[in-house]
Scaffold this motif. Structure first.
Motif, PDB file in Angstrom:
ATOM      1  N   GLY A 318     -58.647  48.022  61.923  1.00 41.71           N
ATOM      2  CA  GLY A 318     -58.928  48.326  63.279  1.00 41.71           C
ATOM      3  C   GLY A 318     -57.509  47.330  64.540  1.00 41.71           C
ATOM      4  N   PRO A 319     -56.795  47.472  63.563  1.00 41.32           N
ATOM      5  CA  PRO A 319     -55.758  47.549  64.604  1.00 41.32           C
ATOM      6  C   PRO A 319     -55.297  48.197  65.809  1.00 41.32           C
ATOM      7  CG  PRO A 319     -54.530  47.826  63.089  1.00 41.32           C
ATOM      8  CD  PRO A 319     -56.180  48.034  62.596  1.00 41.32           C
ATOM      9  N   GLU A 320     -54.868  47.742  66.654  1.00 39.20           N
ATOM     10  CA  GLU A 320     -54.476  48.418  68.071  1.00 39.20           C
ATOM     11  C   GLU A 320     -52.819  49.013  68.023  1.00 39.20           C
ATOM     12  OE1 GLU A 320     -54.869  46.690  71.706  1.00 39.20           O
ATOM     13  OE2 GLU A 320     -54.234  45.177  70.954  1.00 39.20           O
ATOM     14  N   LEU A 321     -52.499  48.322  67.670  1.00 36.43           N
ATOM     15  CA  LEU A 321     -50.805  48.325  67.282  1.00 36.43           C
ATOM     16  C   LEU A 321     -50.812  48.264  65.597  1.00 36.43           C
ATOM     17  CD1 LEU A 321     -48.066  49.188  68.505  1.00 36.43           C
ATOM     18  CD2 LEU A 321     -47.866  46.304  68.526  1.00 36.43           C
ATOM     19  N   LEU A 348     -61.360  57.343  62.182  1.00 42.11           N
ATOM     20  CA  LEU A 348     -62.815  56.843  62.154  1.00 42.11           C
ATOM     21  C   LEU A 348     -62.681  55.350  63.337  1.00 42.11           C
ATOM     22  CD1 LEU A 348     -65.510  56.790  60.494  1.00 42.11           C
ATOM     23  CD2 LEU A 348     -65.148  58.256  61.464  1.00 42.11           C
ATOM     24  N   VAL A 349     -61.559  54.193  63.077  1.00 40.25           N
ATOM     25  CA  VAL A 349     -61.565  53.202  63.778  1.00 40.25           C
ATOM     26  C   VAL A 349     -61.048  53.315  64.824  1.00 40.25           C
ATOM     27  CG1 VAL A 349     -61.167  51.057  63.136  1.00 40.25           C
ATOM     28  CG2 VAL A 349     -62.369  51.992  61.776  1.00 40.25           C
TER      29      VAL A 349
ATOM     30  N   LEU B 232     -64.674  40.126  59.878  1.00 34.53           N
ATOM     31  CA  LEU B 232     -63.347  39.847  60.800  1.00 34.53           C
ATOM     32  C   LEU B 232     -63.581  41.501  61.326  1.00 34.53           C
ATOM     33  CD1 LEU B 232     -59.858  40.456  59.524  1.00 34.53           C
ATOM     34  CD2 LEU B 232     -61.277  41.597  58.061  1.00 34.53           C
ATOM     35  N   ARG B 233     -62.707  40.887  62.361  1.00 32.70           N
ATOM     36  CA  ARG B 233     -62.937  42.292  63.655  1.00 32.70           C
ATOM     37  C   ARG B 233     -61.629  42.451  64.014  1.00 32.70           C
ATOM     38  NH1 ARG B 233     -66.922  39.315  66.672  1.00 32.70           N
ATOM     39  NH2 ARG B 233     -68.902  39.476  64.576  1.00 32.70           N
ATOM     40  N   VAL B 239     -66.031  46.359  63.363  1.00 33.84           N
ATOM     41  CA  VAL B 239     -65.961  46.702  62.712  1.00 33.84           C
ATOM     42  C   VAL B 239     -64.877  47.404  61.445  1.00 33.84           C
ATOM     43  CG1 VAL B 239     -67.138  45.463  60.402  1.00 33.84           C
ATOM     44  CG2 VAL B 239     -67.413  44.887  62.826  1.00 33.84           C
ATOM     45  N   GLY B 240     -64.397  46.979  61.392  1.00 35.89           N
ATOM     46  CA  GLY B 240     -63.418  48.533  59.794  1.00 35.89           C
ATOM     47  C   GLY B 240     -64.788  49.299  59.161  1.00 35.89           C
TER      48      GLY B 240
END
Lengths: 384, 384
Positions: A318-321, A348-349, B232-233, B239-240
Motif C-alpha cells: 500500500g505505498p503511495e509512491l 485494488l489497494v 503493517l499499514r 491494509v494490503g
C-alpha cells in the motif's frame, strides 16, 4: 535542583537542538538563521548560540545572502562545511564497485570505481576498498569519520553480516566487522535497495512521501520499502528480496531455485532479450539501445511483467509512491507511464490509497552510493 | 516544584501503571500480586495500592490461590472481572455475521450469528447488528463500552470507512460512523485479516513472535501482517490485500480484473474444486471432505499455489512465523507440513531469518471476532 541528574538537562536539550539543526543543514542545504529558527521552532537567540558554536568548530560558515529580500538587516545564511565531517560511501554492485568521499551536506567530494569482472572474492574486494580509501583520503586531504556500504544481498544491519549476496556469489561474509578491522572506522552495511529507498526519501523523488517503495534493476532486481517514514525490515532485521517474488510460474528458472521470479522477467538480461541484445550486453549498450528505441512496443511484454510485479507489491504494502531506480531510469517515459497506469488499474489497494504513482529516480546510478553515505552519517550527526 | 505541570506527574505515572497492570491481566489472565510486581517492575506496595483501587472499583477481585507453594503467606491471586468492561465484537464475513459480547480478560460472554444469504445490504446488516446488540445486552444484563468490527475489505482505520469490500459488494460504506450514530458507542473497524493477526499475536499462535503474517481463507483470502510488533499499514492507514497478489497469470479471472490472483488459486472455491465439490459447497461440506480425505495428494496443486504465495510473502516481508487461519485450519497436517517445508526451500529470506515456520491457528473461526474485541478494548483499557 532536585538531584544530580537534573543538572544535565540543559546540555541534553542543547545537544538535541544542535543535532536537529545539523541534520536540517545536512539534508536541506544552506538556510538562513531566520528560517532555521522558524522550522526548528527555536527562538533566534538559541539559533545564534548554536550556530556560533558550530561556526567556531568549523562545522558551518555564515555569509550575507547574495539575494536580499525586504528592507531590514538580512538574516545570515548558514552553510554546512563539507570537510567538517566526511564519510566513505561504498556501493558494491554485481559488475563493479563505486566509492565516494561524501561531505557534510551530501556533496560527493571525490569518486573511484573499478570493475569486478576479474574477481568478486570478498577478501580482494575489501583490499581494493582499503587501498582506494587511502588514496582518496590523501588526494582529498580528508579524514573520514564513518563508512557506509551498500551490498546487493540479504544483510543483517546490526553487525553488517552479509548472509547471502547471490549475484556476487557471497555467502556468510562478515563484511562490516572485516572492514572495521582494517579501516579502523565505524562501518554500517545495508541492502542496496533499502539504501536506494533511503536516498530517494532523503534526497530524491520521495522527499515528500512517507510510504514508498524503491525498485532497482542492476543485474538483479531488488526493492527497498519505507512505510510510515520507517524502513521496513523483517525478522532479525533482514530486508525482503522483492525480486524473488514468483510472478510467472511457467517462466525461466532463477538461480534461487524457483521458476519465474520477478527478477528473471524484469532484470537486465530480460531487458536485453526484449531489446534484441545478448543477455550479458554491457550496460552502455543497453542504455544506448533504450535511448535509440524507435518502437517502444518491443518492451510491451517486459512492461507487462514490471506492472504485474509492482501491482503485487502495491497490493501487499500500500505505498503511495513507487520509485524506479538504476537501469530503469533509462526506460522511455511512455513505458513508465504505461506501467504506472497499469498498476493503478490492476491494484485494488492503489485505488484505495488514491492512486499509487510510479516515477523514475532523479538520482539514477548514484542512489545507492548516496544511501550508503546517509547510513554512515546517521551516527555521525549525533557526534559532531 | 518547578512549575504547575510538574504536579501532574505522580498521577500520570499511576495511570500509566494502572493501564499496564490492567492490560497484563486482560491478556494473560489471573496473576498473583507477586508476579505482577516482578513482571511490571513495580514494588509490592505500588501493586497493592493499584490492585486495591481496582478492587474497590469492581474491576478486579482477589482470592487466595488454590495451590500454595512454599511456606510463607501466599501472594493473593488477582482476577480481572469480565463484567467490569464489556465490548461488542462483530465479525462481518461474506456468508454470515458473528457477534460476541466479550468481557475484560477476553472471555466471550455471549454470542449471536446469522446468515447473509438473503441480503448483504449495509443498511440491513447494520440494523440487524443493532437489534442483536440490544437483545444480547438484555440477556446478559451487560452494558457495552465499545465496539470492534472486522470487515473483509479495504478499511480506513481512522474513521472506519470501508473503501471496498468486494466479496460483500460494498463500496464506500461509512460503517464506523453509521454504527456509532445508532449504537452511541465508540466504534473501531478493522480489516478482517489484520484483526486475525492481532488475535494470533495477543491470544493465539504468535504470542511469542513480533514478526508474523496471518493468512486466512474464507470465500476470499486475506492477510494481516505484524512486523517489529506493530501492524503493517500502507498509505492512509490502509491494509494490503495479499489475496490479490497475482501468482498465476495463466490462471482464472478474478473479480478484481486480474488473472490468477492468489485468492482464485487458494480460496474456498479452489479448495472445493480440488476436493471434487461444487465451487459453492457449504462450509460444513468442505470441512467434512477435508476430514474424510483418504488421499491428500488431490490437494497437491492447491498446496503448491499456497506455498508459492506464502514464499512470495516471506520473500517480501521476512516474517519468522506464518499462521494459517479460518478454513485453512481444517487442512490435513501433512499438507500444512509440506507447505511449510516448501516455503523454507523456496524462500531466500526464510533461509536468512532461520526458517520461517508455517502453522495453523489455534483460534480457528473465532480469530477475527477475538481481534475485533481487542481492537475495541484498546481505548477502553486506558479509560477504565
Amino acid at each position: 535542583m532536585t538531584g544530580p541528574t537534573s543538572g544535565t538537562r540543559p546540555d541534553e536539550i542543547r545537544r538535541h537542538n544542535r543535532t536537529a539543526l545539523l541534520r536540517r543543514l545536512h539534508i536541506d542545504g544552506p538556510s538562513t538563521r531566520a528560517s532555521l529558527a522558524a522550522e526548528l521552532g527555536l527562538n533566534r537567540s538559541t539559533i545564534k548560540a548554536l550556530v556560533d558554536g558550530l561556526a567556531e568548530a568549523g562545522v558551518v560558515a555564515e555569509r550575507v545572502p547574495a539575494l536580499r529580500s525586504g528592507a531590514g538587516r538580512p538574516s545570515l545564511l548558514v552553510l554546512p562545511q563539507p570537510n567538517a565531517a566526511v564519510v566513505i560511501a561504498i556501493d558494491v554492485r554485481v559488475e563493479h564497485v563505486a566509492m565516494g568521499f561524501v561531505g557534510l551536506g551530501g556533496e560527493i567530494l571525490g569518486r573511484d570505481s573499478w570493475n569486478l569482472h576479474r574477481t568478486r572474492d570478498p577478501g580482494e574486494v575489501i583490499t581494493h576498498i582499503v587501498e582506494s580509501a587511502r588514496l582518496m583520503a590523501d588526494d582529498l586531504d580528508a579524514t573520514a569519520v564513518g563508512v557506509g556500504v551498500s551490498v546487493p544481498g540479504v544483510v543483517r544491519r546490526a553487525d553488517g553480516h552479509v548472509h547471502e549476496a547471490p549475484n556476487l556469489h557471497w555467502t556468510g561474509v562478515a563484511l562490516g566487522k572485516r572492514l572495521e578491522a582494517v579501516l579502523k572506522l565505524p562501518v554500517q552495511v545495508g541492502n542496496d535497495a533499502e539504501l536506494g529507498a533511503l536516498a530517494e526519501h532523503v534526497r530524491g523523488a520521495a522527499r515528500e512521501s512517507s510510504d514508498m517503495v524503491y525498485i532497482s534493476a542492476d543485474v538483479g532486481v531488488g526493492g527497498g520499502v519505507i512505510l510510515s517514514g520507517q524502513p521496513l525490515r523483517g525478522s532479525g532485521g533482514y530486508v525482503g528480496e522483492l525480486g524473488h517474488m514468483v510472478v510467472n510460474p511457467a517462466g525461466r528458472r532463477c538461480y534461487c531455485g524457483c521458476d519465474g521470479c520477478w527478477e528473471t522477467e524484469v532484470g537486465e538480461p530480460a531487458l536485453c532479450r526484449a531489446l534484441g541484445l545478448p543477455d550479458d550486453a554491457p550496460r552502455g549498450a543497453v542504455v544506448a539501445a533504450l535511448r535509440a528505441l524507435d518502437d517502444p512496443s518491443v518492451l510491451d511484454e517486459f512492461a507487462g511483467w514490471l506492472a504485474l510485479g509492482l501491482a503485487n507489491i502495491v497490493n501487499i504494502l500500500g505505498p503511495e509512491l513507487v520509485v524506479l531506480g538504476d537501469l530503469y531510469t533509462a526506460l522511455p517515459a511512455s513505458v513508465v507511464d504505461a506501467v504506472s497506469s497499469a498498476v493503478q488499474v490492476r491494484s485494488l489497494v492503489s485505488r484505495a490509497v488514491g492512486g499509487t504513482q510510479v516515477v523514475t529516480s532523479p538520482l539514477g546510478r548514484d542512489a545507492k552510493l548516496i544511501g550508503a553515505a546517509e547510513l554512515a552519517f546517521e551516527p555521525v550527526l549525533d557526534a559532531i
